[in-house]
Design a protein around this motif. Sequence first.
Motif, short mmCIF file in Angstrom:
data_model
loop_
_atom_site.label_atom_id
_atom_site.label_comp_id
_atom_site.label_asym_id
_atom_site.label_seq_id
_atom_site.Cartn_x
_atom_site.Cartn_y
_atom_site.Cartn_z
N ARG A 51 0.84 -1.20 0.00
CA ARG A 51 0.00 0.00 0.00
C ARG A 51 0.87 1.25 0.00
NH1 ARG A 51 -2.23 3.69 3.46
NH2 ARG A 51 -4.34 4.37 2.94
N GLU A 52 1.89 1.26 0.85
CA GLU A 52 2.80 2.41 0.94
C GLU A 52 3.52 2.63 -0.40
OE1 GLU A 52 4.08 5.74 2.49
OE2 GLU A 52 2.76 4.36 3.57
N HIS A 53 3.95 1.55 -1.02
CA HIS A 53 4.62 1.64 -2.31
C HIS A 53 3.67 2.21 -3.37
CE1 HIS A 53 7.60 0.70 -5.35
NE2 HIS A 53 6.66 0.11 -6.06
N ARG A 54 2.44 1.72 -3.37
CA ARG A 54 1.45 2.20 -4.33
C ARG A 54 1.16 3.68 -4.11
NH1 ARG A 54 -3.77 2.41 -3.30
NH2 ARG A 54 -3.63 0.82 -1.70
N LEU A 55 1.02 4.08 -2.85
CA LEU A 55 0.77 5.49 -2.54
C LEU A 55 1.94 6.37 -2.98
CD1 LEU A 55 -0.87 5.21 1.00
CD2 LEU A 55 -1.99 5.78 -1.17
N MET A 56 3.16 5.87 -2.79
CA MET A 56 4.34 6.63 -3.20
C MET A 56 4.35 6.81 -4.72
SD MET A 56 8.39 5.78 -2.63
CE MET A 56 8.36 4.47 -3.83
N LYS A 57 4.08 5.74 -5.44
CA LYS A 57 4.04 5.84 -6.91
C LYS A 57 2.93 6.78 -7.35
CE LYS A 57 4.74 2.58 -9.65
NZ LYS A 57 5.63 1.93 -10.58
N ASN A 58 1.81 6.73 -6.66
CA ASN A 58 0.69 7.61 -7.00
C ASN A 58 1.07 9.07 -6.76
OD1 ASN A 58 -1.93 9.16 -6.17
ND2 ASN A 58 -2.59 7.42 -7.43
N ARG A 59 1.76 9.36 -5.66
CA ARG A 59 2.21 10.73 -5.39
C ARG A 59 3.15 11.22 -6.47
NH1 ARG A 59 1.99 9.04 0.14
NH2 ARG A 59 4.11 8.24 0.02
N GLU A 60 4.08 10.36 -6.89
CA GLU A 60 5.02 10.73 -7.96
C GLU A 60 4.27 11.01 -9.26
OE1 GLU A 60 7.87 7.60 -8.32
OE2 GLU A 60 8.69 7.93 -6.33
N ALA A 61 3.30 10.15 -9.58
CA ALA A 61 2.53 10.36 -10.81
C ALA A 61 1.72 11.65 -10.74
CB ALA A 61 1.61 9.16 -11.05
N ALA A 62 1.14 11.93 -9.58
CA ALA A 62 0.37 13.17 -9.41
C ALA A 62 1.27 14.39 -9.54
CB ALA A 62 -0.34 13.17 -8.05
N ARG A 63 2.47 14.31 -8.97
CA ARG A 63 3.43 15.42 -9.05
C ARG A 63 3.81 15.68 -10.51
NH1 ARG A 63 7.46 13.32 -6.11
NH2 ARG A 63 6.32 13.79 -4.23
N GLU A 64 4.07 14.61 -11.25
CA GLU A 64 4.43 14.74 -12.66
C GLU A 64 3.26 15.31 -13.46
OE1 GLU A 64 6.82 14.24 -16.16
OE2 GLU A 64 7.26 14.40 -14.02
N CYS A 65 2.06 14.88 -13.15
CA CYS A 65 0.86 15.37 -13.84
C CYS A 65 0.69 16.87 -13.59
CB CYS A 65 -0.36 14.59 -13.36
SG CYS A 65 -1.88 15.05 -14.20
N ARG A 66 0.86 17.30 -12.34
CA ARG A 66 0.75 18.74 -12.02
C ARG A 66 1.82 19.54 -12.75
NH1 ARG A 66 -0.33 16.55 -6.88
NH2 ARG A 66 1.84 16.84 -6.28
N ARG A 67 3.04 19.00 -12.82
CA ARG A 67 4.13 19.69 -13.51
C ARG A 67 3.81 19.87 -15.00
NH1 ARG A 67 7.99 18.88 -16.85
NH2 ARG A 67 7.60 16.66 -17.03
N LYS A 68 3.32 18.80 -15.61
CA LYS A 68 2.98 18.86 -17.02
C LYS A 68 1.83 19.84 -17.28
CE LYS A 68 4.52 14.32 -18.58
NZ LYS A 68 4.10 13.03 -19.16
N LYS A 69 0.85 19.84 -16.40
CA LYS A 69 -0.27 20.75 -16.56
C LYS A 69 0.19 22.20 -16.45
CE LYS A 69 -4.79 21.95 -14.73
NZ LYS A 69 -5.80 21.69 -13.70
#
Length: 106
Positions: A51-69
């Motif tokens: 769960r922690e690993h999944r949450l970490m990957k999700n945070r990274e993906a969200a950060r990248e998405c915000r950067r791209k936006k």
Amino acid sequence: MMAVTGDETETGTSGDLTACQLQNTGSSLPQGGAETSTQEFVKSANPSQKREHRLMKNREAARECRRKKKEYVKCLENRVAVLENQNKTLIEELRSLKDIYRHKVE
């Protein structure tokens, strides 16, 4: 007075957003062998680690998405500025041509 064709931008590239969109296509996410070790980790980890690993990957993906936006919005704002300048130039050119035409007719 300079004629504007509509193809110019601040950087002199084509008028569409592809130049802006293609500027930063690189991803900060790991590639290749890192995916295999991640899969092995998820298989061997307990549910809370997974769960922690999944949450970490999700945070990274969200950060990248915000950067791209953010980058995309900046590109749109730059495009608006360029188009506004082109519009002003074209309006001035139109006025100038109308004045020349009026003088020829008179």
